[in-house]
Design a protein around this motif. Structure first.
Motif, short mmCIF file in Angstrom:
data_model
loop_
_atom_site.label_atom_id
_atom_site.label_comp_id
_atom_site.label_asym_id
_atom_site.label_seq_id
_atom_site.Cartn_x
_atom_site.Cartn_y
_atom_site.Cartn_z
N CYS A 45 0.79 -1.23 0.00
CA CYS A 45 0.00 0.00 0.00
C CYS A 45 0.83 1.29 0.00
O CYS A 45 1.76 1.45 0.79
CB CYS A 45 -0.92 -0.02 1.21
SG CYS A 45 -2.10 1.34 1.19
N PRO A 103 0.45 5.02 3.31
CA PRO A 103 1.31 5.62 4.34
C PRO A 103 2.32 6.61 3.75
O PRO A 103 2.75 7.54 4.42
CB PRO A 103 2.02 4.41 4.96
CG PRO A 103 1.08 3.27 4.70
CD PRO A 103 0.48 3.56 3.35
N HIS A 140 -10.08 -1.25 10.19
CA HIS A 140 -9.01 -2.25 10.10
C HIS A 140 -9.36 -3.40 11.06
O HIS A 140 -9.67 -3.15 12.22
CB HIS A 140 -7.67 -1.63 10.49
CG HIS A 140 -6.52 -2.53 10.14
ND1 HIS A 140 -6.24 -3.69 10.84
CD2 HIS A 140 -5.61 -2.48 9.14
CE1 HIS A 140 -5.20 -4.29 10.29
NE2 HIS A 140 -4.81 -3.58 9.26
FE1 SF4 Z 1 -3.02 0.96 3.15
FE2 SF4 Z 1 -3.11 1.65 5.76
FE3 SF4 Z 1 -5.25 0.47 4.60
FE4 SF4 Z 1 -2.98 -0.97 5.04
S1 SF4 Z 1 -4.33 -0.09 6.58
S2 SF4 Z 1 -4.29 -0.93 3.18
S3 SF4 Z 1 -1.40 0.64 4.73
S4 SF4 Z 1 -4.38 2.51 4.09
#
Ligand code: SF4
Ligand code: 5AD
Length: 497
Positions: free
Chosen positions: A222, A225, A296
């Motif tokens: 990703c 960050p 998340h």
């Molecule tokens: Fe990207 Fe952060 Fe989502 Fe992981 S948690 S996919 S690093 S935005």
């Protein structure tokens, strides 16, 4: 810290390129003057859509007038996305249409003599030509990622600004206004969020609100960050003040945004937890629906479910990206959870007192993903029973760890896995939606259908419902709809009267 509030368009003079007032009331001075105009085009995620709303607010508060066609704009802004390579490429091909090298001398009788033009990009309502000599700006993730390189690739661009530098936008605009040819803002080492005095919201029924910017996770695929910088949360007090203002303006639905929205950490002494913030937002007078995205899995705890159960305004929908169903791939992705741990979160959500809709994101063809790993992702779809899946072919991105991993999956295989997964999920969604036929659901009406008497809106679970009603005006209303038919992506029904 300045607080954010909203303004209605009519108070700021929204005009189309085809017509509208030639002057605008400058909010700070109260003076009428020649209106400078801007056009903004947004690529990518909901966070970008909302950033554009805030950027528009900043520009309008400086006396700029918003237009809906780049042909008529003095300033043309592209708020860009670089999450996958294709998204980033799209920005450059769009920018190419403004290349003065494509300029041809105008021969149209109605245009000022000698003015040069470039061909109109796709999507223009006029679809003819553009006058050159505009300020062209690139904002967002591509700006952050490519930086100065953009000036090299597209020298006709004069503003490059990443999202972590938006708070400097007014300053940067002032520099451009005073004749600077090139201005750039690329800091990510900030602990501030982008607070605006005015946000010009596009959606009249759902107000977006960023509560946390950036990301401190380090998923190996990703770019976020790198493009959006480290995690920064807004104060709970500021968020609640904005929600109260939105409710006073008539909004009944708010959506809290963040790349990892549930990693929210109140920076003030109040130290309000995300679950507490949800309840506090839901309790604001006038607010009937609260959504939040993206969660998340590692930070998704029982307290969030308890909060959702405690307040009916917290919508029955959780977007919980899994990315892969294979623990081996998840480890290589640095996702910080295993398949089993993710399934425990699903079990917790399925144990809630009201049925929750769960949607997810999946990446296919991550380096080293075997047929067996892929099958585990398919079986994850069966186990989780998602109501929606956003699936993407893995795309190697600059700076990321995964970019240098071995065992790249060939493009044709990625395409095959994507198609198999989508077929698999379509069957799951069809069955889940068909189970709703005969039920009654509350719908917030946000669209008119193509034909008389047809309307569309969303349920608390975020399902689209197309329905019929004898009423002649329903936009913005909450109505009860009986579901009569179901497809994989939407429901059909009739209003209960
Ligand atoms: Fe990207 Fe952060 Fe989502 Fe992981 S948690 S996919 S690093 S935005
Ligand atoms: N390739 C493909 N998909 C990606 N995503 C993020 N980075 C990549 C990448 N490099 C997907 C993830 C994320 C969603 C917003 O985009 O699934 O959740």
């Amino acid at each position: 810290m300045s607080h954010a509030f909203d303004v209605r368009l009519d108070s700021l003079g929204f005009a189309s390129a085809q017509g509208g007032p030639a002057s605008v009331l400058h909010p700070s001075s109260g003076q009428r003057g020649a209106a400078k105009s801007f056009y903004i085009e947004t690529f990518g995620c909901q966070m970008n859509v909302h950033d554009s709303e805030k950027v528009s607010g900043v520009l309008m508060s400086r006396g700029y007038q918003m237009v809906d066609d780049p042909a008529g704009a003095d300033v043309v802004l592209f708020n860009t996305c670089s999450i996958r390579e294709k998204a980033a490429q799209k920005v450059f091909s769009r920018l190419g249409l403004f290349n003065p090298a494509n300029v041809r001398t105008n021969s149209g009788a109605n245009e000022p003599a000698g003015e040069s033009e470039v061909k109109a990009p796709h999507g223009s309502r006029r679809g003819i030509v553009y006058a050159a000599g505009k300020i062209i700006g690139v904002l967002g993730c591509v700006a952050q990622q490519e930086g100065e390189e953009i000036f090299e690739r597209a020298p006709w661009v004069s503003l490059v600004c990443g999202s972590a530098s938006y708070r400097k936008l007014p300053e940067m605009l002032a520099q451009l206004e005073s004749g600077n040819r090139r201005v750039m803002g690329l800091d990510t080492d900030t602990d501030e969020t982008f607070e605006t005095e005015i946000t010009r919201r596009d959606n009249p029924f759902r107000a977006y609100l960023t509560i946390i910017e950036g990301c401190d996770k380090a998923c190996s695929y990703c770019v976020v960050p790198f493009t959006r910088g480290p995690e920064r949360s807004r104060s709970s007090e500021g968020i609640l003040r904005e929600v109260r203002q939105l409710a006073e303006m008539g909004y009944t639905e708010v959506q809290l945004l963040g790349q990892t929205v549930n990693s929210y950490r109140d920076p003030t002494a109040r130290r309000m937890k995300f679950a507490e913030l949800l309840v506090a937002v839901a309790a604001v007078n006038g607010i009937r629906r609260v959504r939040f995205t993206t969660s998340h899995p590692s930070d998704f705890g029982a307290d969030i479910i308890a909060a959702m159960e405690s307040h009916p305004a917290l919508c029955d929908h959780i977007h919980l990206p899994v990315q892969s169903g294979s623990t081996r791939v998840l480890a290589r992705m640095l996702r910080t959870y295993t398949r089993e741990q993710y399934l425990e979160k699903i079990a917790m959500i399925r144990g809630a007192r009201r049925p929750m809709s769960i949607t997810t994101d999946v990446i296919l063809g991550f380096p080293g993903e075997t047929e067996r790993d892929f099958e585990e992702t398919l079986s994850m779809l069966d186990a989780a029973q998602y109501d929606g899946v956003f699936s993407f072919k893995y795309s190697p991105r600059p700076n990321t760890l995964a970019r240098s991993m071995d065992d790249a999956i060939p493009e044709e295989e990625k395409i095959r896995r994507l198609a198999v997964l989508q077929d698999h999920q379509r069957a799951i969604q069809t069955a889940r939606n068909e189970a709703l036929v005969g039920e009654h659901h509350e719908v917030l009406v946000d669209h008119r259908g193509n034909r008389e008497g047809q309307w569309a809106g969303r349920t608390t679970s975020n399902r689209v419902v197309n329905f019929t009603s004898p009423r002649s005006e329903l936009l913005g209303e909450y109505v009860q709809v009986r579901v009569t038919r179901a497809g994989p992506n939407s429901l059909v029904g009739e209003q209960l009267v």
